[in-house]
Design a protein around this motif. Sequence first.
Motif, short mmCIF file in Angstrom:
data_model
loop_
_atom_site.label_atom_id
_atom_site.label_comp_id
_atom_site.label_asym_id
_atom_site.label_seq_id
_atom_site.Cartn_x
_atom_site.Cartn_y
_atom_site.Cartn_z
N ARG A 13 0.48 -1.07 0.10
CA ARG A 13 0.57 -0.33 0.15
C ARG A 13 0.85 1.22 -0.34
O ARG A 13 1.61 1.55 1.12
CB ARG A 13 -0.61 -0.62 1.42
CG ARG A 13 -1.98 -1.15 1.10
CD ARG A 13 -2.52 -0.59 2.62
NE ARG A 13 -3.52 -1.88 3.24
CZ ARG A 13 -3.94 -1.87 4.09
NH1 ARG A 13 -3.43 -1.40 5.56
NH2 ARG A 13 -5.20 -2.49 3.60
N LEU A 14 0.86 1.98 -0.86
CA LEU A 14 1.90 3.67 -0.82
C LEU A 14 0.37 4.41 -1.19
O LEU A 14 0.14 4.70 -1.52
CB LEU A 14 2.15 3.33 -2.68
CG LEU A 14 3.23 1.71 -2.50
CD1 LEU A 14 3.96 1.85 -3.79
CD2 LEU A 14 4.24 1.99 -1.96
N LEU A 24 13.97 6.01 -4.07
CA LEU A 24 14.37 4.51 -3.69
C LEU A 24 14.36 3.57 -3.00
O LEU A 24 14.74 2.30 -3.88
CB LEU A 24 15.09 5.29 -2.04
CG LEU A 24 15.46 6.94 -2.54
CD1 LEU A 24 16.28 7.35 -1.01
CD2 LEU A 24 16.91 6.22 -3.13
N CYS A 25 12.64 3.48 -3.14
CA CYS A 25 12.08 2.15 -3.43
C CYS A 25 12.16 0.98 -4.63
O CYS A 25 12.01 -0.19 -4.55
CB CYS A 25 10.42 2.07 -3.11
SG CYS A 25 9.65 2.99 -3.63
N VAL A 26 11.93 2.41 -6.08
CA VAL A 26 12.17 1.71 -7.30
C VAL A 26 13.12 0.98 -7.42
O VAL A 26 13.53 0.08 -8.05
CB VAL A 26 11.80 2.61 -7.65
CG1 VAL A 26 11.95 2.23 -9.45
CG2 VAL A 26 10.53 3.51 -8.55
N GLU A 27 14.22 1.93 -7.38
CA GLU A 27 15.67 1.65 -6.60
C GLU A 27 15.72 0.52 -5.88
O GLU A 27 16.26 -0.99 -6.12
CB GLU A 27 16.92 2.11 -6.18
CG GLU A 27 18.28 1.64 -6.62
CD GLU A 27 18.71 2.08 -7.79
OE1 GLU A 27 17.85 2.96 -8.53
OE2 GLU A 27 19.70 1.82 -7.11
N TYR A 50 2.55 0.89 -7.43
CA TYR A 50 2.95 -0.72 -7.17
C TYR A 50 2.18 -0.96 -7.94
O TYR A 50 0.70 -0.71 -9.65
CB TYR A 50 1.87 -1.35 -6.10
CG TYR A 50 1.58 -2.79 -5.88
CD1 TYR A 50 2.91 -3.53 -6.22
CD2 TYR A 50 0.70 -3.38 -5.89
CE1 TYR A 50 3.46 -4.78 -5.80
CE2 TYR A 50 1.07 -4.61 -5.18
CZ TYR A 50 2.46 -5.48 -5.91
OH TYR A 50 2.29 -7.00 -5.94
N ALA A 51 2.78 -2.01 -9.05
CA ALA A 51 2.15 -2.71 -10.38
C ALA A 51 1.14 -3.37 -10.11
O ALA A 51 0.78 -4.00 -11.48
CB ALA A 51 3.45 -3.36 -11.29
N GLY A 52 0.63 -3.77 -8.60
CA GLY A 52 -0.39 -4.80 -8.36
C GLY A 52 -0.17 -6.54 -8.34
O GLY A 52 -0.56 -6.91 -8.32
N ALA A 53 0.89 -6.56 -9.04
CA ALA A 53 1.32 -8.37 -8.84
C ALA A 53 2.73 -7.64 -8.71
O ALA A 53 3.36 -7.12 -8.70
CB ALA A 53 0.99 -9.29 -9.37
N GLY A 54 3.15 -9.67 -8.21
CA GLY A 54 4.31 -9.68 -8.05
C GLY A 54 5.75 -9.14 -6.44
O GLY A 54 7.01 -9.39 -6.93
N CYS A 55 4.40 -8.48 -6.06
CA CYS A 55 5.19 -8.17 -4.67
C CYS A 55 5.85 -9.99 -3.72
O CYS A 55 4.87 -10.68 -3.34
CB CYS A 55 4.37 -7.47 -4.04
SG CYS A 55 4.96 -6.63 -1.97
#
Lengths: 95, 488
Positions: A13-14, A24-27, A50-55
């Motif tokens: 959740r962002l 920095l989170c992207v990195e 968030y892309a919505g999947a893959g975490c």
Amino acid sequence: MADAENRDRGQLRLSEDECKGCGLCVEACAFKVISLSEGLNHYGYRTAMYAGAGCSGCGICFLACPEPGAITVLRLRGTAAAHGRGRVISIPGAA
Amino acid sequence: MSNEVLADYDIAQCKADAFYDQYDRKGELQHQTHYCPGCGHGNISKMLASAIDDLGIQDRTILINPVGCSVFGYYYFDVGNVQAAHGRAPAVATAVKRSRPHSIVVSYQGDGDLSAIGSAEILHAANRGENITAIFVNNATYSMTGGQAGPTTLIGQRSTTTPNGRSAANEGYPLRVSELLSTLAAPVYIERVGLGNNKQIAQAARAIRRAVENQVRGLGFSLIEILSPCPTIWKMTPVEAQHWVRDVMERTYPLGVFCDRTKEVEPRNVDLPKPALSEIPALLEIADTVQLAGEIPGVPSVVDLHIRVAGFGGQGVLLLGEVLAEAGLNAGLEVSWLPSYGPEMRSGTSNCHVRLSHSPIDSPMVSSPNVLIAMNEPSLRKFSATVRPGGWILYNGDAVPQECLQNDIHSLALPFTHLADELGDSRITNMLMLGALLEITGVLPQAHVDSALSSLVKSARFLSLDRSALQQGRSLYRERQKAMLLAE
């Protein structure tokens, strides 16, 4: 209802209001499931999405993010994380 | 994301409880920190807050907020907070820890604060082995003030005060605080970590938690130095700044544990027996000042004098006050004498506060006197309005101007300096005025004044001049009273 077998171990959740778009989170994310928005938020920042999947629920984006409440990491019940020493808190109202 | 899906997930990482929900700071940005995007302070604050949550110490944690970008810790951390003067956080932390030994005290400082103006405080706190935790945020510059060079600035690093880059010949070498402090015998744990990549960040979180835990276990002084990005002042993107930490800063400041005595030291006992407050006067061999002065022969039963003596330097303002206080002390009264003067030895202004009382004195400051001795006109004009209703003004001049005499204030105005000249020396003006004051108030027996005078005035000539001046001052007042009675 999603298939339990194929469910991601993590969810993000962002907060668009708290993110300052530092990236920095992207990195930090090994799975590349976070990106910066095209549009600007109320304060003029491109915020993390968030892309919505893959975490994987590893939680490293939380540690890499300088803002106290911009990122919340959720983890599928009964799974261990790859990184971090997260506290597990039940969500009020959740079964 | 539907609730159905969420029901199978737990929160693994979220905003720590040790943070306030809303930050009570100006403007609408009460949900964000004031830190720039990509600033390492935010990460470090989060690591500290998580450690506080995990160790369950939020209710007994006291954060010391110094000067610099780190100052606003008190807006973010829902713990006890004390703001300290620049560099003094370890000294304040010492006081807090010693007076509240069960509290967990964290000194959270930047490199300008800790390694420059506060280098003495951190050195001695570490050397005493205070049981505190120091969080040292090193970004190799003074960021809050716009990027000046500090002790930690790297060789060759450009800043507003080293525009061609820091040179060792001109500005010396970067100060390696962790290495320096680890040469001391007392510190228990010193580690340098960085925020240069995921691995370093995870290690930093562990180190900070450990440093706080050491204190909880009562082990002693811990310091964690964190190489922290400052994208704004370094003029880099947050990601470039992160790279600079590990590619450039780390060469000057290698990461690692510099001192670890956590396995050797014994936990301290914070519950050492303390003497009761009532026993302290006896231990220090001082009189128990809580006792009221009883009946004193020759002294009225109630004395509560608030005296302000003012004049120019060289008029004997301070000596007048000293004789009064010393005599009061000899008589058994509670006294205080507080001098206040400029740096000039002569011709500056000078004044002192004197209190004489039967009860213990709360404050030595006399902001509203019941007796003002004004030895010149500027002093009269400056302080006359502060005199309490019904009080006295003794003025070294022919007459007190009407505008200086409000609220039923009594006055005795005489050209004391001329009278002193006639007695042999203008320098005894102060004793003439003191004599008049003693006669008006009647609070002190002459014998006590004499003995105070002889202990303070060494010259035999002046001692005898002062004695006669005191007597003369007393009779000047009596004569004035007689003249007034005759006039009525």
